[in-house]
Scaffold this motif. Structure first.
Motif, mmCIF file in Angstrom:
data_model
loop_
_atom_site.group_PDB
_atom_site.id
_atom_site.type_symbol
_atom_site.label_atom_id
_atom_site.label_comp_id
_atom_site.label_asym_id
_atom_site.label_seq_id
_atom_site.Cartn_x
_atom_site.Cartn_y
_atom_site.Cartn_z
ATOM 1 N N ILE A 158 -62.624 47.117 63.748
ATOM 2 C CA ILE A 158 -62.837 48.726 64.573
ATOM 3 C C ILE A 158 -62.283 48.034 66.397
ATOM 4 N N PHE A 159 -62.719 47.499 67.313
ATOM 5 C CA PHE A 159 -62.891 46.756 68.213
ATOM 6 C C PHE A 159 -61.465 45.511 68.147
ATOM 7 N N GLY A 160 -61.260 45.804 67.649
ATOM 8 C CA GLY A 160 -59.425 44.370 66.973
ATOM 9 C C GLY A 160 -58.556 45.988 66.859
ATOM 10 N N ILE A 161 -58.875 46.943 67.030
ATOM 11 C CA ILE A 161 -57.903 47.548 66.038
ATOM 12 C C ILE A 161 -57.848 49.275 67.247
ATOM 13 N N ALA A 162 -58.715 49.236 68.331
ATOM 14 C CA ALA A 162 -58.831 49.152 69.567
ATOM 15 C C ALA A 162 -57.819 48.408 70.440
ATOM 16 N N ILE A 163 -58.312 47.609 70.345
ATOM 17 C CA ILE A 163 -58.109 46.155 70.995
ATOM 18 C C ILE A 163 -55.841 47.033 71.379
ATOM 19 N N VAL A 164 -55.547 46.384 69.690
ATOM 20 C CA VAL A 164 -54.140 46.474 69.627
ATOM 21 C C VAL A 164 -53.554 47.856 69.240
ATOM 22 N N VAL A 165 -54.516 48.956 69.720
ATOM 23 C CA VAL A 165 -53.929 49.891 70.650
ATOM 24 C C VAL A 165 -53.704 50.079 71.806
ATOM 25 N N TYR A 166 -54.192 49.456 72.564
ATOM 26 C CA TYR A 166 -54.785 49.345 73.741
ATOM 27 C C TYR A 166 -52.770 48.614 74.398
ATOM 28 N N PHE A 167 -52.745 47.387 73.978
ATOM 29 C CA PHE A 167 -51.949 46.829 73.497
ATOM 30 C C PHE A 167 -50.434 47.782 73.384
ATOM 31 N N ASN A 168 -50.605 48.581 72.587
ATOM 32 C CA ASN A 168 -48.747 48.845 72.102
ATOM 33 C C ASN A 168 -48.876 50.092 72.332
ATOM 34 N N VAL A 169 -49.978 51.128 73.154
ATOM 35 C CA VAL A 169 -49.559 52.609 73.029
ATOM 36 C C VAL A 169 -50.054 52.894 74.525
ATOM 37 N N PHE A 170 -51.048 52.088 75.653
ATOM 38 C CA PHE A 170 -51.127 52.015 76.708
ATOM 39 C C PHE A 170 -50.645 51.170 77.797
ATOM 40 N N ARG A 171 -49.701 50.648 77.645
ATOM 41 C CA ARG A 171 -48.609 49.672 77.677
ATOM 42 C C ARG A 171 -47.346 49.636 77.856
ATOM 43 N N PRO A 172 -46.736 49.361 79.491
ATOM 44 C CA PRO A 172 -45.333 50.082 79.718
ATOM 45 C C PRO A 172 -44.552 48.902 78.633
ATOM 46 N N TYR A 173 -43.844 49.844 77.129
ATOM 47 C CA TYR A 173 -42.674 49.196 76.414
ATOM 48 C C TYR A 173 -41.246 49.229 76.721
ATOM 49 N N LYS A 174 -41.089 49.675 78.228
ATOM 50 C CA LYS A 174 -39.305 49.622 78.420
ATOM 51 C C LYS A 174 -39.809 50.208 79.718
ATOM 52 N N TYR A 175 -38.364 49.768 80.335
ATOM 53 C CA TYR A 175 -37.892 49.650 81.938
ATOM 54 C C TYR A 175 -36.790 50.422 82.418
ATOM 55 N N THR A 176 -36.713 51.958 83.423
ATOM 56 C CA THR A 176 -35.542 52.421 83.123
ATOM 57 C C THR A 176 -35.077 52.428 84.214
ATOM 58 N N ILE A 177 -33.810 51.691 84.897
ATOM 59 C CA ILE A 177 -33.573 51.925 86.430
ATOM 60 C C ILE A 177 -32.701 52.846 85.591
ATOM 61 N N GLU A 178 -33.043 54.292 87.362
ATOM 62 C CA GLU A 178 -31.729 55.304 86.633
ATOM 63 C C GLU A 178 -31.656 55.884 88.391
ATOM 64 N N ARG A 179 -30.637 56.084 89.363
ATOM 65 C CA ARG A 179 -30.720 56.235 90.173
ATOM 66 C C ARG A 179 -30.806 54.738 91.067
ATOM 67 N N LYS A 180 -31.411 55.558 91.987
ATOM 68 C CA LYS A 180 -32.249 54.571 92.986
ATOM 69 C C LYS A 180 -33.476 54.596 92.785
ATOM 70 N N ASN A 181 -34.057 55.118 91.791
ATOM 71 C CA ASN A 181 -35.977 54.804 90.661
ATOM 72 C C ASN A 181 -35.790 53.749 89.632
ATOM 73 N N LEU A 182 -37.196 53.026 89.711
ATOM 74 C CA LEU A 182 -37.350 52.053 88.475
ATOM 75 C C LEU A 182 -38.184 53.005 87.657
ATOM 76 N N ILE A 183 -38.348 53.530 86.594
ATOM 77 C CA ILE A 183 -39.046 54.386 85.938
ATOM 78 C C ILE A 183 -39.637 52.667 85.111
ATOM 79 N N ILE A 184 -41.583 53.013 84.951
ATOM 80 C CA ILE A 184 -42.024 52.350 83.551
ATOM 81 C C ILE A 184 -42.767 53.542 82.855
ATOM 82 N N ASN A 185 -41.731 53.269 81.727
ATOM 83 C CA ASN A 185 -42.603 54.025 80.705
ATOM 84 C C ASN A 185 -43.383 53.207 79.886
ATOM 85 N N ARG A 186 -44.410 54.628 78.876
ATOM 86 C CA ARG A 186 -45.959 54.626 78.453
ATOM 87 C C ARG A 186 -45.063 55.325 77.575
ATOM 88 N N ARG A 187 -46.110 54.930 75.805
ATOM 89 C CA ARG A 187 -45.888 55.397 75.060
ATOM 90 C C ARG A 187 -47.055 57.108 75.255
#
Length: 170
Positions: free
Chosen positions: A42-71
């Protein structure tokens, strides 16, 4: 406007942790410690969910801004024109493991943002294209662009000498 996306690089330390955690749960089940195996799973599932859901998954550069996207959660937006430096991670005693694929961006108010794009060179080049005044302290970028800069300066010098020769002939 132009919108460029960069996927996040996989952190090997997190991958190793997840693999060894799964092996530990399987070993617990094999030896018959069902209650502790269920709790650890159960704790392992919580840790995997944190690393894969709450952490950034991509970075977008649009115009003059860097957007750090999270799920899940709010995306972080940084104005690249206020950034002063982009560099390799600075080793710190408080961090035992620093990701060699990470980049640190320092803003004007000395705030540090850590990004881990898969294609570091393309990311740095795009940030430099947006903010020409940003100071780049990256070994890989310096090695490739130093030779280009030397060639460009040599060509400009040769053109200036050719122009002077043309003036003296006239």
């Amino acid at each position: 406007m132009k919108k460029i996306e960069f996927k996040r690089a996989l952190n090997p330390a997190i991958l190793y942790f997840e693999i060894f955690y799964i092996i530990y749960v399987v070993v617990e089940f094999i030896f018959g410690n069902l209650m502790s195996a269920i709790i650890v799973a159960i704790f392992g599932i919580a840790i995997v969910v944190y690393f894969n859901v709450f952490r950034p998954y991509k970075y977008t550069i649009e115009r003059k801004n860097l957007i750090i996207n999270r799920r899940l959660g709010k995306d972080k937006e940084i104005n690249l024109l206020t950034c002063e430096t982009i560099c390799d991670p600075v080793p710190k005693m408080t961090k035992i493991i620093t990701s060699p694929r990470a980049l640190e961006i320092y803003t004007g108010n000395k705030k540090r943002i850590v990004v881990t794009p898969r294609d570091r060179m393309k990311f740095i080049e795009e940030v430099v294209r947006v903010n020409k005044r940003i100071h780049v302290q990256n070994k890989e970028y310096a090695a490739t662009h130093h030779s280009y800069e030397k060639k460009r300066k040599r060509r400009l010098k040769e053109e200036a000498q050719a122009a002077r020769k043309q003036e003296t002939k006239s």
